[in-house]
Every structure is written in C-alpha cells, then in structure tokens.
Design a protein around this motif. Structure first.
Motif, PDB file in Angstrom:
ATOM      1  N   UNK A 191       0.822  -1.207   0.000  1.00 13.53           N
ATOM      2  CA  UNK A 191       0.000   0.000   0.000  1.00 13.53           C
ATOM      3  C   UNK A 191       0.859   1.261   0.000  1.00 13.53           C
ATOM      4  N   UNK A 192       1.923   1.267   0.774  1.00 11.35           N
ATOM      5  CA  UNK A 192       2.803   2.434   0.810  1.00 11.35           C
ATOM      6  C   UNK A 192       3.426   2.688  -0.554  1.00 11.35           C
ATOM      7  N   UNK A 203      -0.904  12.104  -9.125  1.00 12.18           N
ATOM      8  CA  UNK A 203      -2.329  11.788  -9.070  1.00 12.18           C
ATOM      9  C   UNK A 203      -2.929  12.520  -7.871  1.00 12.18           C
ATOM     10  N   UNK A 204      -4.255  12.607  -7.852  1.00 12.68           N
ATOM     11  CA  UNK A 204      -4.938  13.337  -6.791  1.00 12.68           C
ATOM     12  C   UNK A 204      -5.470  12.429  -5.697  1.00 12.68           C
ATOM     13  N   UNK A 205      -5.883  11.221  -6.051  1.00 16.48           N
ATOM     14  CA  UNK A 205      -6.603  10.371  -5.106  1.00 16.48           C
ATOM     15  C   UNK A 205      -6.315   8.895  -5.351  1.00 16.48           C
ATOM     16  N   UNK A 206      -6.124   8.170  -4.262  1.00  8.98           N
ATOM     17  CA  UNK A 206      -6.095   6.705  -4.280  1.00  8.98           C
ATOM     18  C   UNK A 206      -7.144   6.227  -3.287  1.00  8.98           C
ATOM     19  N   UNK A 207      -8.003   5.316  -3.709  1.00 16.59           N
ATOM     20  CA  UNK A 207      -9.065   4.867  -2.811  1.00 16.59           C
ATOM     21  C   UNK A 207      -9.391   3.394  -3.069  1.00 16.59           C
ATOM     22  N   UNK A 208     -10.237   2.844  -2.197  1.00 18.25           N
ATOM     23  CA  UNK A 208     -10.680   1.465  -2.367  1.00 18.25           C
ATOM     24  C   UNK A 208     -11.849   1.176  -1.450  1.00 18.25           C
ATOM     25  N   UNK A 209     -12.214  -0.101  -1.354  1.00 20.70           N
ATOM     26  CA  UNK A 209     -13.318  -0.531  -0.499  1.00 20.70           C
ATOM     27  C   UNK A 209     -12.858  -1.665   0.402  1.00 20.70           C
ATOM     28  N   UNK A 210     -13.408  -1.708   1.589  1.00 16.76           N
ATOM     29  CA  UNK A 210     -13.138  -2.800   2.521  1.00 16.76           C
ATOM     30  C   UNK A 210     -14.459  -3.269   3.117  1.00 16.76           C
ATOM     31  N   UNK A 211     -14.548  -4.528   3.517  1.00 20.24           N
ATOM     32  CA  UNK A 211     -15.781  -5.016   4.139  1.00 20.24           C
ATOM     33  C   UNK A 211     -16.104  -4.240   5.410  1.00 20.24           C
ATOM     34  N   UNK A 212     -17.335  -3.824   5.540  1.00 18.17           N
ATOM     35  CA  UNK A 212     -17.740  -3.023   6.697  1.00 18.17           C
ATOM     36  C   UNK A 212     -17.683  -3.812   7.994  1.00 18.17           C
ATOM     37  N   UNK A 213     -17.778  -5.146   7.892  1.00 16.97           N
ATOM     38  CA  UNK A 213     -17.811  -5.958   9.106  1.00 16.97           C
ATOM     39  C   UNK A 213     -16.428  -6.423   9.556  1.00 16.97           C
ATOM     40  N   UNK A 214     -15.375  -5.945   8.887  1.00 22.17           N
ATOM     41  CA  UNK A 214     -14.016  -6.294   9.299  1.00 22.17           C
ATOM     42  C   UNK A 214     -13.350  -5.090   9.949  1.00 22.17           C
ATOM     43  N   UNK A 215     -12.619  -5.346  11.015  1.00 28.77           N
ATOM     44  CA  UNK A 215     -12.008  -4.268  11.788  1.00 28.77           C
ATOM     45  C   UNK A 215     -10.680  -3.860  11.144  1.00 28.77           C
ATOM     46  N   UNK A 216     -10.789  -3.100  10.038  1.00 36.36           N
ATOM     47  CA  UNK A 216      -9.597  -2.697   9.292  1.00 36.36           C
ATOM     48  C   UNK A 216      -9.341  -1.194   9.354  1.00 36.36           C
ATOM     49  N   UNK A 221      -6.017   3.615   8.566  1.00 39.80           N
ATOM     50  CA  UNK A 221      -5.760   4.933   9.138  1.00 39.80           C
ATOM     51  C   UNK A 221      -4.273   5.126   9.424  1.00 39.80           C
ATOM     52  N   UNK A 222      -3.638   4.094   9.919  1.00 41.73           N
ATOM     53  CA  UNK A 222      -2.203   4.161  10.203  1.00 41.73           C
ATOM     54  C   UNK A 222      -1.399   4.429   8.935  1.00 41.73           C
ATOM     55  N   UNK A 223      -1.922   4.006   7.795  1.00 39.25           N
ATOM     56  CA  UNK A 223      -1.241   4.195   6.520  1.00 39.25           C
ATOM     57  C   UNK A 223      -1.635   5.505   5.828  1.00 39.25           C
ATOM     58  N   UNK A 224      -2.389   6.336   6.540  1.00 34.01           N
ATOM     59  CA  UNK A 224      -2.714   7.656   6.014  1.00 34.01           C
ATOM     60  C   UNK A 224      -4.025   7.755   5.261  1.00 34.01           C
ATOM     61  N   UNK A 225      -4.833   6.693   5.277  1.00 36.90           N
ATOM     62  CA  UNK A 225      -6.128   6.711   4.599  1.00 36.90           C
ATOM     63  C   UNK A 225      -7.221   7.166   5.562  1.00 36.90           C
ATOM     64  N   UNK A 226      -8.239   7.792   4.998  1.00 37.41           N
ATOM     65  CA  UNK A 226      -9.449   8.089   5.753  1.00 37.41           C
ATOM     66  C   UNK A 226     -10.465   6.994   5.447  1.00 37.41           C
ATOM     67  N   UNK A 227     -11.044   6.425   6.480  1.00 38.12           N
ATOM     68  CA  UNK A 227     -12.022   5.350   6.310  1.00 38.12           C
ATOM     69  C   UNK A 227     -13.403   5.909   6.610  1.00 38.12           C
ATOM     70  N   UNK A 255     -12.279   3.631   1.684  1.00 38.09           N
ATOM     71  CA  UNK A 255     -11.101   4.244   2.290  1.00 38.09           C
ATOM     72  C   UNK A 255     -10.408   5.053   1.202  1.00 38.09           C
ATOM     73  N   UNK A 256      -9.858   6.203   1.561  1.00 47.30           N
ATOM     74  CA  UNK A 256      -9.308   7.102   0.552  1.00 47.30           C
ATOM     75  C   UNK A 256      -8.130   7.882   1.101  1.00 47.30           C
ATOM     76  N   UNK A 257      -7.236   8.203   0.196  1.00 42.20           N
ATOM     77  CA  UNK A 257      -6.103   9.066   0.570  1.00 42.20           C
ATOM     78  C   UNK A 257      -5.901  10.096  -0.538  1.00 42.20           C
TER      79      UNK A 257
END
Length: 259
Positions: A191-192, A203-216, A221-227, A255-257
């Motif tokens: 990811x880094x 580029x302006x934005x890197x983003x993705x999706x994660x399962x809402x029921x997983x504690x990620x 957030x530690x990697x600089x993304x907003x969830x 999640x997006x950065x």
C-alpha cells in the motif's frame, strides 16, 4: 537563432535530467518500479511481469475479487501496463500527461485501454516466489458516470473528463498476501509503494473498499487513509469539477487518501 542538432540534443538531455530529478523527489524512479525496491534481504516489491499473472490472479481471490480480462490480457502480453506511470517516473509529470494525451487519440475513447497505462499491479517477490500483490487502476465505471454527465457540455468537456480519469484517481482493486507470508508487513508495504508511485506521478486520489464488518479501520488509518462510514460518499469534485460522488457497495466502506 536556429538550434543545431547538438544544441537540441544537449537541451533534451538537460530537460530529461531535470525531469528525472523532479520525478525522483519521492526517491522513486522507473528502474525501481521495474526491478523492485528491497523490503528485506530476501523480498522486493516490484511491478508485476507477464510471468506473474497466474499467481497474481490466484492471490487476488483471497481478497474476494477477480482480475478483469482486459487487465489479464495486457499483463500477459506486457502491453501498455503502467506505461504512463513509468513515463512519469522516468521523465516527469508533463511527460506523463503527454503520454496519456497521445495514447487517447489511439483508443477511440475506450477507457479500459487508456487506463491500463495508469494501472499499477505490484507484487511482493520473495526469492522468486510471488507472496503478495496489489492491483490498482483508474475506475472506468466511475469515470463513465462523469463522462455521461459531461455530455450536456459538449465533446470537449467529455474528453477532459476522459483524460482526467487517467491521471487523477486510482482505485485499489485488491491487496492480498499469501497465508505463508502474513505477519511480515507485506500488505502495508504494498500500500505504501502504491501511494508513493501515484503521488510521484501527481495523481490526486487513491481509494478502495473494505468489508464493513471487518475491523480494518486502524490498519488503513495508520497508513494515512481516511475510512468512511458505510453511508458516506466520496466526493470527486476536486478531480472532475462536477457535483456528486461515489458510494461503497453494499456491505462495504470506502477508504481514501488524497495525495
């Protein structure tokens, strides 16, 4: 004064050198992307090669996704994958824009073919064995919505949206690590590197999706993304200049950065 051939070559070498310095501000160069950045004594992170495609396709299934046929075909033939990003790392942002603009005239407004030039399939290579992967590229379905909206403003505005999609945002399709390699920080490292490459290419934005029921959330957030919360959209106004946004699929959160 007419520029001689020697003067032109000297100027071009100076411009290329200056562009490489600009592109390398983050310490990234095309050679690093292709040959790999050392992560440990026996592991490197590098751009996926044609011989890696079967293992990449196998690993992304661990993330619950599959590779699109267009990406598989391009990876297998080494045709255009990450070409714009390589140009950007080698010669700077203006060269990247020129690469995309030139390629856009050859693809008949087919985003899949153009956007593969901004795709970033990375692998974690441990002594010749692929033990992790990250796959990202501009989201054609998202850009298509903005492209359709821009039709009211004419073909020139549509072409602008088409090109902005290739140089503005990238969606992380999958991050996956083999069971035998987990716990070594490979997911974080992939990811880094993804963020660093796209940032170096402006580029302006890197983003993705994660399962809402997983504690990620803490991990990203530690990697600089907003969830985001599950119901919150991602506003792409800063990229396309149009109102609206994108929502996560059901049962997912974004999640997006911003870079």
């Amino acid at each position: 004064m007419v520029e001689s051939r020697q003067q032109r070559r000297a100027r071009e070498r100076a411009e290329a050198k200056s562009a490489r310095r600009t592109a390398g501000v983050a310490g990234l160069h095309e050679q690093d992307l292709v040959q790999g950045w050392p992560l440990s004594e026996d592991t490197t992170i590098r751009l996926a090669a044609p011989d890696d495609i079967e293992k990449v396709a196998e690993l992304v299934q661990l993330a619950g996704v599959s590779l699109e046929d267009a990406l598989v075909d391009a990876l297998r033939t080494d045709e255009g994958i990450a070409a714009a990003l390589r140009t950007g790392l080698r010669s700077g942002h203006q060269a990247l824009l020129a690469d995309v603009a030139t390629a856009s005239t050859q693809v008949a407004n087919d985003p899949r073919r153009l956007y593969l030039r901004s795709a970033l399939p990375l692998v974690a290579d441990r002594r010749g064995e692929i033990v992790g992967t990250l796959v990202s590229y501009p989201p054609t379905n998202v850009v298509h919505r903005y492209y359709t909206h821009a039709a009211a403003y004419g073909p020139r505005e549509q072409q602008k949206v088409f090109l902005l999609g290739a140089v503005g945002l990238a969606k992380i399709k999958a991050v996956a690590v083999a069971d035998t390699a987990r716990g070594a920080g490979l997911g974080s490292a992939l990811l880094r590197r993804c963020v660093q490459v796209y940032r170096a290419c402006r580029f302006t934005l890197v983003y993705g999706q994660i399962p809402a029921d997983r504690d990620l959330k803490a991990f990203y957030t530690k990697l600089g993304f907003e969830v985001a919360d599950t119901e919150d959209p991602l506003d792409l106004w800063p990229i396309f200049g149009y109102p609206g946004g994108i929502f996560a699929d059901q049962g997912e959160r974004l999640f997006a950065r911003w870079l």
